[in-house]
Scaffold this motif. Structure first.
Motif, PDB file in Angstrom:
ATOM      1  N   ILE A 110      12.646 -11.952  22.595  1.00  0.00           N
ATOM      2  CA  ILE A 110      11.883 -12.497  23.710  1.00  0.00           C
ATOM      3  C   ILE A 110      12.806 -13.419  24.501  1.00  0.00           C
ATOM      4  N   THR A 111      12.714 -13.337  25.833  1.00  0.00           N
ATOM      5  CA  THR A 111      13.649 -14.060  26.679  1.00  0.00           C
ATOM      6  C   THR A 111      12.968 -14.503  27.964  1.00  0.00           C
ATOM      7  N   THR A 112      13.726 -15.167  28.849  1.00  0.00           N
ATOM      8  CA  THR A 112      13.203 -15.629  30.133  1.00  0.00           C
ATOM      9  C   THR A 112      13.450 -14.575  31.210  1.00  0.00           C
ATOM     10  N   GLU A 113      12.779 -14.732  32.353  1.00  0.00           N
ATOM     11  CA  GLU A 113      13.017 -13.801  33.457  1.00  0.00           C
ATOM     12  C   GLU A 113      14.428 -13.941  34.003  1.00  0.00           C
ATOM     13  N   LYS A 114      14.939 -15.165  33.987  1.00  0.00           N
ATOM     14  CA  LYS A 114      16.304 -15.385  34.469  1.00  0.00           C
ATOM     15  C   LYS A 114      17.310 -14.631  33.597  1.00  0.00           C
ATOM     16  N   ASP A 115      17.134 -14.669  32.276  1.00  0.00           N
ATOM     17  CA  ASP A 115      18.022 -13.935  31.381  1.00  0.00           C
ATOM     18  C   ASP A 115      17.774 -12.430  31.478  1.00  0.00           C
ATOM     19  N   ALA A 116      16.521 -12.070  31.745  1.00  0.00           N
ATOM     20  CA  ALA A 116      16.147 -10.655  31.740  1.00  0.00           C
ATOM     21  C   ALA A 116      16.873  -9.853  32.806  1.00  0.00           C
ATOM     22  N   VAL A 117      17.207 -10.476  33.956  1.00  0.00           N
ATOM     23  CA  VAL A 117      17.885  -9.710  35.000  1.00  0.00           C
ATOM     24  C   VAL A 117      19.264  -9.250  34.536  1.00  0.00           C
ATOM     25  N   LYS A 118      19.877 -10.009  33.630  1.00  0.00           N
ATOM     26  CA  LYS A 118      21.183  -9.610  33.099  1.00  0.00           C
ATOM     27  C   LYS A 118      21.023  -8.678  31.900  1.00  0.00           C
ATOM     28  N   ILE A 119      20.045  -8.978  31.063  1.00  0.00           N
ATOM     29  CA  ILE A 119      19.820  -8.148  29.876  1.00  0.00           C
ATOM     30  C   ILE A 119      19.384  -6.742  30.278  1.00  0.00           C
ATOM     31  N   LYS A 120      18.609  -6.636  31.341  1.00  0.00           N
ATOM     32  CA  LYS A 120      18.148  -5.330  31.803  1.00  0.00           C
ATOM     33  C   LYS A 120      19.328  -4.426  32.145  1.00  0.00           C
ATOM     34  N   ALA A 121      20.348  -5.003  32.789  1.00  0.00           N
ATOM     35  CA  ALA A 121      21.532  -4.211  33.145  1.00  0.00           C
ATOM     36  C   ALA A 121      22.242  -3.697  31.894  1.00  0.00           C
ATOM     37  N   ILE A 122      22.281  -4.519  30.851  1.00  0.00           N
ATOM     38  CA  ILE A 122      22.915  -4.108  29.596  1.00  0.00           C
ATOM     39  C   ILE A 122      22.133  -2.971  28.954  1.00  0.00           C
ATOM     40  N   LEU A 123      20.812  -3.098  28.957  1.00  0.00           N
ATOM     41  CA  LEU A 123      19.969  -2.066  28.361  1.00  0.00           C
ATOM     42  C   LEU A 123      20.130  -0.737  29.090  1.00  0.00           C
ATOM     43  N   GLN A 124      20.259  -0.796  30.406  1.00  0.00           N
ATOM     44  CA  GLN A 124      20.417   0.438  31.186  1.00  0.00           C
ATOM     45  C   GLN A 124      21.746   1.130  30.905  1.00  0.00           C
ATOM     46  N   ASN A 125      22.749   0.350  30.508  1.00  0.00           N
ATOM     47  CA  ASN A 125      24.067   0.918  30.205  1.00  0.00           C
ATOM     48  C   ASN A 125      24.247   1.245  28.728  1.00  0.00           C
ATOM     49  N   ASP A 126      23.212   0.950  27.932  1.00  0.00           N
ATOM     50  CA  ASP A 126      23.294   1.190  26.492  1.00  0.00           C
ATOM     51  C   ASP A 126      22.926   2.641  26.197  1.00  0.00           C
ATOM     52  N   CYS A 127      23.875   3.515  26.442  1.00  0.00           N
ATOM     53  CA  CYS A 127      23.626   4.949  26.296  1.00  0.00           C
ATOM     54  C   CYS A 127      23.327   5.356  24.854  1.00  0.00           C
ATOM     55  N   THR A 128      23.850   4.608  23.899  1.00  0.00           N
ATOM     56  CA  THR A 128      23.668   4.975  22.491  1.00  0.00           C
ATOM     57  C   THR A 128      22.460   4.284  21.876  1.00  0.00           C
ATOM     58  N   SER A 129      21.711   3.523  22.667  1.00  0.00           N
ATOM     59  CA  SER A 129      20.500   2.844  22.204  1.00  0.00           C
ATOM     60  C   SER A 129      20.745   1.965  20.983  1.00  0.00           C
ATOM     61  N   LYS A 130      21.810   1.186  21.027  1.00  0.00           N
ATOM     62  CA  LYS A 130      22.096   0.274  19.919  1.00  0.00           C
ATOM     63  C   LYS A 130      21.090  -0.870  19.841  1.00  0.00           C
ATOM     64  N   VAL A 131      20.497  -1.225  20.999  1.00  0.00           N
ATOM     65  CA  VAL A 131      19.466  -2.266  20.999  1.00  0.00           C
ATOM     66  C   VAL A 131      18.131  -1.589  20.688  1.00  0.00           C
ATOM     67  N   ASN A 132      17.949  -1.259  19.425  1.00  0.00           N
ATOM     68  CA  ASN A 132      16.773  -0.484  19.020  1.00  0.00           C
ATOM     69  C   ASN A 132      15.614  -1.401  18.659  1.00  0.00           C
ATOM     70  N   ARG A 133      15.191  -2.208  19.633  1.00  0.00           N
ATOM     71  CA  ARG A 133      14.091  -3.143  19.432  1.00  0.00           C
ATOM     72  C   ARG A 133      13.448  -3.445  20.782  1.00  0.00           C
ATOM     73  N   GLU A 134      12.228  -3.933  20.731  1.00  0.00           N
ATOM     74  CA  GLU A 134      11.550  -4.334  21.962  1.00  0.00           C
ATOM     75  C   GLU A 134      12.203  -5.605  22.503  1.00  0.00           C
ATOM     76  N   VAL A 135      12.305  -5.674  23.822  1.00  0.00           N
ATOM     77  CA  VAL A 135      12.790  -6.882  24.488  1.00  0.00           C
ATOM     78  C   VAL A 135      11.673  -7.369  25.414  1.00  0.00           C
ATOM     79  N   TRP A 136      11.049  -8.473  25.032  1.00  0.00           N
ATOM     80  CA  TRP A 136       9.923  -9.016  25.783  1.00  0.00           C
ATOM     81  C   TRP A 136      10.382 -10.137  26.710  1.00  0.00           C
TER      82      TRP A 136
END
Length: 337
Positions: A284-310
């Motif tokens: 779980i994170t803030t909206e400010k952090d989420a704008v950066k985390i979202k970019a990482i998730l979109q580039n995570d082709c191998t789905s290593k972040v195999n968990r929900e991000v709220w």
């Protein structure tokens, strides 16, 4: 924990050992006063925009709530059909500057706060360390603007300003009231006497005061289609803001008690490894952090972040007195609300 985080923690606790940093605070004040006086005396040039400029900032290091306040004011002015634009330094962005910000601009280019501001308001915005060039670029592309708000820049004396709103966290206050690095003040507390001060309360505040609080919204999932949020489960609280404690307090308010804290420096540049843990608990994170985390998730082709991000959204709720004052202040510049 980095040195910056250790000093931040010492500020919050008002640790006695901070007195050892007093000689550096003395040097900071000398340099600050010299630079400020250079602009006030005319030795250095101050830029005045052709339309009114309002600076929203703080005299403390660490988050005070200025960005949610700015977003609330932008939305308010937009509803009143005031053509408002925003400028920002673009801290953390790699440019090239000055640069216009759109909803599709990468956060890597302009920084997290500008990306968040535009994503929530679609306001015309430009970023860059040189505020004059940012304003000129903004007006070149949006010549009909009535008003400009500067996200921070309170201590940027090269920028002339018509209004200043300073946000002060009511609970955190001014700490030990010492200047950097002995305390977390960028300027002496007397600075508050020369500007409009908005007190940031933890919860709802007296309506007759110039005050605000952050209303917590419904958490939403960044990387899944899930809509049901289970507050009783364990979370990895991932946060990179100036005052992480406020985020933890917000989590507590919505019933999230079981968290593992992962606090990073303000404007921290996340990597994929920062989001990978040896369990399956959600983040779980803030909206400010989420704008950066979202970019990482979109580039995570191998789905290593195999968990929900709220994401826990917040909205600044201002007292009626704030809006009444804004109307009065803008009236002086023939901007009618």
């Amino acid at each position: 924990m980095s040195l910056a985080q250790k000093i931040q923690e010492a500020w919050n606790k008002q640790s006695n050992w901070l007195v050892l940093l007093r000689p550096f605070a003395y040097l900071y004040k000398k340099a600050f006063d010299y630079n400020k006086q250079a602009y006030l005396s005319g030795r250095k040039k101050v830029y005045h925009a052709p339309i009114p400029v309002m600076v929203i900032g703080n005299i403390t290091v660490g988050g005070s709530g200025k960005t949610p306040l700015l977003i609330a004011l932008v939305k308010y002015l937009q509803k009143k059909n005031i053509k408002v634009g925003v400028i920002s330094r673009g801290y953390g962005g790699n440019g090239p500057f000055p640069m216009l910000v759109s909803p599709t601009t990468s956060v890597a280019s302009v920084g997290d706060e500008p990306a968040l501001i535009v994503s929530l308001t679609h306001v015309p915005m430009s970023v860059g360390a040189n505020r004059q060039k940012s304003i000129e670029l903004l007006l070149e592309n949006h010549p009909n603007l009535d008003f400009i708000i500067s996200d921070d820049g309170l201590q940027h004396w090269a920028l002339g300003r018509d209004l200043e709103w300073i946000v002060v966290d009511y609970k955190r206050g001014l700490g030990n009231e010492k200047l950097l690095p002995e305390g977390f003040l960028r300027e002496p507390k007397e600075r508050l006497q020369k500007s409009t001060v908005i007190e940031h309360f933890s919860t709802e505040m007296p309506d007759k005061t110039l005050s605000m609080y952050l209303q917590i919204g419904k958490p939403y999932c960044l990387n899944e289609t899930k809509t049901i949020f289970h507050h009783e489960q364990r979370f990895h609280a991932v946060v990179g803001i100036g005052y992480p404690e406020r985020f933890y307090q917000s989590l507590n308010q919505i019933g999230v008690k079981d968290i593992q804290k992962h606090a990073f420096e303000d404007h921290y540049e996340y990597t994929l490894s920062d989001l990978i843990f040896d369990d399956n608990h959600p983040i779980i994170t803030t909206e400010k952090d989420a704008v950066k985390i979202k970019a990482i998730l979109q580039n995570d082709c191998t789905s290593k972040v195999n968990r929900e991000v709220w994401v826990l959204p917040v909205e600044a709720i201002l007292s009626d007195s704030c809006y009444l004052l804004l109307q009065q202040q803008l009236h002086k510049f023939n901007i009618q609300i």
